[in-house]
Design a protein around this motif. Structure first.
Motif, PDB file in Angstrom:
ATOM      1  N   ASN A 104       0.852  -1.189   0.000  1.00  0.00           N
ATOM      2  CA  ASN A 104       0.000   0.000   0.000  1.00  0.00           C
ATOM      3  C   ASN A 104       0.889   1.240   0.000  1.00  0.00           C
ATOM      4  O   ASN A 104       1.443   1.620   1.025  1.00  0.00           O
ATOM      5  N   TRP A 137      -2.115   5.014  -4.939  1.00  0.00           N
ATOM      6  CA  TRP A 137      -3.022   3.863  -4.856  1.00  0.00           C
ATOM      7  C   TRP A 137      -2.973   3.035  -6.136  1.00  0.00           C
ATOM      8  O   TRP A 137      -3.070   1.809  -6.108  1.00  0.00           O
ATOM      9  N   SER A 140      -0.320   0.347  -5.990  1.00  0.00           N
ATOM     10  CA  SER A 140      -0.377  -0.463  -4.772  1.00  0.00           C
ATOM     11  C   SER A 140      -0.911  -1.863  -5.076  1.00  0.00           C
ATOM     12  O   SER A 140      -2.053  -2.000  -5.526  1.00  0.00           O
ATOM     13  N   ARG A 143      -4.472  -2.836  -3.956  1.00  0.00           N
ATOM     14  CA  ARG A 143      -5.615  -2.466  -4.795  1.00  0.00           C
ATOM     15  C   ARG A 143      -6.053  -3.625  -5.681  1.00  0.00           C
ATOM     16  O   ARG A 143      -7.227  -3.746  -6.044  1.00  0.00           O
TER      17      ARG A 143
END
Length: 223
Positions: A104, A137, A140, A143
């Motif tokens: 993350n 994000w 990441s 996700r």
């Protein structure tokens, strides 16, 4: 910006001595091909690097050095991130080991000991604007957790300030919630590079777990 040199690392020696063929690619971002090669990864985590690793694997398969369906992947730190990313975006790997990775980028920005500076220098952005948060994000693996079906061993140093345990525990929890094959091992009183300089018994345990994971999920006698 690390790179693999002509001498093999401990993982390569362990896996090769067991009977696995090991490749050590230096994707964009590595320092071995000049500044333009390093700059090719700027702001492109999960794109340029993954593309280069897949190119290496494609070449290995095309030249008969690797077999489709019998591929493993492992990495530490940035390599841990890339391992997580590769199994989240591809089903070509039968087994994976991610160590002290980054799942993350948003939480790593605040929890990593060099998070804000590193995120800026690498072109990853920051979570202080909607655009910056979206970029972090986007890069990441958390996700994309729903796409991970490769059996994944996650190794983590408890006292890692560079890639803190709290980051990778998010991915572990996500995969457990999705009922995927995942194992998380936390090594107490261990720092980022404990695999090479930590307490001997923990290093030995770590090496055994890496080999056992691949033996279980990528057995050498499989056809």
């Amino acid at each position: 910006t690390g790179q693999w040199g002509p001498l093999p690392n401990i993982e390569a020696l362990l896996l090769a001595s067991t009977g696995y063929r090991v490749a050590l690619p230096n994707p964009r971002g590595s320092t071995d091909r000049g500044s333009a090669w390093v700059d090719g990864l700027h702001g492109a985590w999960g794109r340029a690097d993954a593309e280069d690793v897949h190119a290496v694997v494609d070449h290995l398969q095309a030249t008969g050095r690797a077999d489709a369906g019998r591929l493993g992947v492992c990495g530490l730190s940035y390599g841990g991130f890339l391992t997580q990313w590769l199994v989240a975006t591809s089903d070509r790997f039968a087994a994976a080991v991610a160590e002290n990775g980054v799942s993350n980028q948003l939480s790593a920005w605040a929890n990593c000991d060099i998070g804000p500076a590193y995120a800026a220098e690498s072109g990853m952005g920051d979570p202080l604007t909607d655009k910056g948060a979206a970029r972090l994000w986007e890069a990441s693996p958390l996700r994309l957790a729903a796409g991970i079906r490769t059996p994944l061993l996650m190794l983590q140093a408890e006292d890692d300030l560079r890639c803190p345990a709290s980051d990778n525990e998010q991915l572990f929890l996500a995969l457990r919630s999705l009922r995927r094959t995942v194992r998380y091992v936390l090594y107490p009183e261990s720092s980022h590079l404990y695999q090479g300089g930590g307490r001997f018994d923990r290093r030995l345990d770590r090496h055994r777990r890496v080999l056992d994971w691949f033996r279980t999920h990528l057995p050498l006698d499989s056809k």
